[in-house]
Design a protein around this motif. Structure first.
Motif, PDB file in Angstrom:
ATOM      1  N   LEU A  50      31.267  36.643  39.024  1.00 46.44           N
ATOM      2  CA  LEU A  50      32.724  36.772  38.998  1.00 46.44           C
ATOM      3  C   LEU A  50      33.215  37.833  39.981  1.00 46.44           C
ATOM      4  O   LEU A  50      34.289  37.674  40.584  1.00 46.44           O
ATOM      5  CB  LEU A  50      33.197  37.098  37.579  1.00 46.44           C
ATOM      6  CG  LEU A  50      33.120  35.932  36.593  1.00 46.44           C
ATOM      7  CD1 LEU A  50      33.417  36.410  35.184  1.00 46.44           C
ATOM      8  CD2 LEU A  50      34.085  34.832  37.003  1.00 46.44           C
ATOM      9  N   VAL A  51      32.452  38.892  40.170  1.00 45.87           N
ATOM     10  CA  VAL A  51      32.827  39.903  41.165  1.00 45.87           C
ATOM     11  C   VAL A  51      32.797  39.287  42.561  1.00 45.87           C
ATOM     12  O   VAL A  51      33.718  39.479  43.366  1.00 45.87           O
ATOM     13  CB  VAL A  51      31.890  41.131  41.078  1.00 45.87           C
ATOM     14  CG1 VAL A  51      32.051  42.035  42.291  1.00 45.87           C
ATOM     15  CG2 VAL A  51      32.158  41.902  39.801  1.00 45.87           C
ATOM     16  N   VAL A  52      31.754  38.516  42.852  1.00 49.44           N
ATOM     17  CA  VAL A  52      31.658  37.836  44.159  1.00 49.44           C
ATOM     18  C   VAL A  52      32.799  36.845  44.313  1.00 49.44           C
ATOM     19  O   VAL A  52      33.417  36.764  45.384  1.00 49.44           O
ATOM     20  CB  VAL A  52      30.282  37.146  44.304  1.00 49.44           C
ATOM     21  CG1 VAL A  52      30.241  36.243  45.531  1.00 49.44           C
ATOM     22  CG2 VAL A  52      29.177  38.181  44.361  1.00 49.44           C
ATOM     23  N   ASP A  60      46.054  37.860  45.848  1.00 47.22           N
ATOM     24  CA  ASP A  60      46.979  38.097  44.742  1.00 47.22           C
ATOM     25  C   ASP A  60      46.356  37.861  43.363  1.00 47.22           C
ATOM     26  O   ASP A  60      46.854  38.361  42.361  1.00 47.22           O
ATOM     27  CB  ASP A  60      48.248  37.258  44.897  1.00 47.22           C
ATOM     28  CG  ASP A  60      47.972  35.774  45.020  1.00 47.22           C
ATOM     29  OD1 ASP A  60      46.836  35.406  45.380  1.00 47.22           O
ATOM     30  OD2 ASP A  60      48.894  34.985  44.744  1.00 47.22           O
ATOM     31  N   ILE A  61      45.216  37.124  43.272  1.00 44.71           N
ATOM     32  CA  ILE A  61      44.564  36.946  41.967  1.00 44.71           C
ATOM     33  C   ILE A  61      43.130  37.485  41.948  1.00 44.71           C
ATOM     34  O   ILE A  61      42.382  37.226  41.013  1.00 44.71           O
ATOM     35  CB  ILE A  61      44.566  35.466  41.530  1.00 44.71           C
ATOM     36  CG1 ILE A  61      43.796  34.609  42.529  1.00 44.71           C
ATOM     37  CG2 ILE A  61      45.957  34.952  41.293  1.00 44.71           C
ATOM     38  CD1 ILE A  61      43.433  33.238  41.984  1.00 44.71           C
ATOM     39  N   ALA A  62      42.754  38.245  42.935  1.00 48.36           N
ATOM     40  CA  ALA A  62      41.388  38.779  43.006  1.00 48.36           C
ATOM     41  C   ALA A  62      41.083  39.687  41.821  1.00 48.36           C
ATOM     42  O   ALA A  62      39.934  39.804  41.397  1.00 48.36           O
ATOM     43  CB  ALA A  62      41.184  39.534  44.313  1.00 48.36           C
ATOM     44  N   VAL A  68      37.724  40.121  34.209  1.00 45.37           N
ATOM     45  CA  VAL A  68      36.839  39.369  33.309  1.00 45.37           C
ATOM     46  C   VAL A  68      35.396  39.856  33.465  1.00 45.37           C
ATOM     47  O   VAL A  68      34.671  40.009  32.479  1.00 45.37           O
ATOM     48  CB  VAL A  68      36.964  37.850  33.571  1.00 45.37           C
ATOM     49  CG1 VAL A  68      35.938  37.065  32.772  1.00 45.37           C
ATOM     50  CG2 VAL A  68      38.371  37.374  33.248  1.00 45.37           C
ATOM     51  N   ALA A  69      34.993  40.145  34.698  1.00 51.87           N
ATOM     52  CA  ALA A  69      33.638  40.643  34.955  1.00 51.87           C
ATOM     53  C   ALA A  69      33.412  41.989  34.262  1.00 51.87           C
ATOM     54  O   ALA A  69      32.338  42.230  33.696  1.00 51.87           O
ATOM     55  CB  ALA A  69      33.388  40.780  36.454  1.00 51.87           C
ATOM     56  N   HIS A  75      30.472  43.903  27.382  1.00 53.62           N
ATOM     57  CA  HIS A  75      29.875  43.176  26.255  1.00 53.62           C
ATOM     58  C   HIS A  75      28.351  43.109  26.393  1.00 53.62           C
ATOM     59  O   HIS A  75      27.612  43.343  25.427  1.00 53.62           O
ATOM     60  CB  HIS A  75      30.470  41.766  26.162  1.00 53.62           C
ATOM     61  CG  HIS A  75      29.954  40.995  25.002  1.00 53.62           C
ATOM     62  ND1 HIS A  75      28.928  40.086  25.119  1.00 53.62           N
ATOM     63  CD2 HIS A  75      30.310  41.012  23.688  1.00 53.62           C
ATOM     64  CE1 HIS A  75      28.666  39.574  23.928  1.00 53.62           C
ATOM     65  NE2 HIS A  75      29.495  40.112  23.044  1.00 53.62           N
ATOM     66  N   ALA A  76      27.866  42.806  27.587  1.00 51.42           N
ATOM     67  CA  ALA A  76      26.422  42.713  27.818  1.00 51.42           C
ATOM     68  C   ALA A  76      25.754  44.075  27.603  1.00 51.42           C
ATOM     69  O   ALA A  76      24.694  44.157  26.974  1.00 51.42           O
ATOM     70  CB  ALA A  76      26.149  42.214  29.236  1.00 51.42           C
TER      71      ALA A  76
END
Length: 180
Positions: A50-52, A60-62, A68-69, A75-76
């Motif tokens: 997700l980072v990549v 504008d949505i990066a 989320v990442a 969580h992990a």
């Protein structure tokens, strides 16, 4: 400074639960088998993907894949730390389990109260070298009933049986081979 704090936070400090003045010593400290870390590792791979994706997405949505990442990474990390802090300990006097990250729970069973230990080895566990312990004791409900993902479960079962035998809590078996 962060190193010692991290080591202190991520260590369940088993030694503080021992009855040293009574001569209690650790016979075996059981960590979870490595298989419990597969899911957190896969979550971290997803977070990295997700980072990549965020790097190659529209400007504008990066931030969305990165946000989320971060959530998935947290969580992990929490799941991995929870598994790391869950320890099952065999001493010369008892078995106990310490688990929890922010708050800890301790469940103890004297060796004399262990009536039966079942070792369950699912197919995957037989292939990868782990199993689960199910303890039966005089008390029906206790925090030590199920110990899951134990590495080398047969060896660990023998350790418990030896400790119980050395403590003199089970009668010695006498074998006669002449029919008596």
């Amino acid at each position: 400074m962060a190193g010692p704090l991290w080591r202190t936070f991520a260590d369940p400090r088993i030694g503080r639960h021992l009855l040293r003045e009574e001569g209690e010593v650790i016979v075996d400290e059981v960590h979870h088998h490595w298989v419990v870390y597969i899911r957190p590792a896969l979550e971290m791979v997803l977070a990295l993907a997700l980072v990549v994706l965020g790097v190659f997405s529209r400007v504008d949505i990066a931030w969305l894949p990165w946000l989320v990442a971060i959530g998935i990474s947290l969580h992990a990390g929490w799941r991995a730390l929870t598994e790391h802090m869950d320890r099952f300990v065999i001493t010369n006097m008892r078995v106990f389990r310490v688990r929890g990250v922010l708050s800890q729970r301790l469940a103890t069973m004297p060796l004399g109260r262990i009536l039966d230990i079942s070792v369950e080895k699912p197919f995957r566990g037989r292939l990868l070298g782990y199993g689960h312990f199910v303890f039966e004791s005089a008390a029906q409900e206790q925090g030590l009933r199920d110990i899951r993902y134990v590495g080398r479960p047969d060896e660990r079962d023998l350790v418990i049986q030896r400790v119980v035998a050395r403590a003199g809590l089970r009668g010695r078996a006498t074998h006669t081979f002449d029919g008596r």
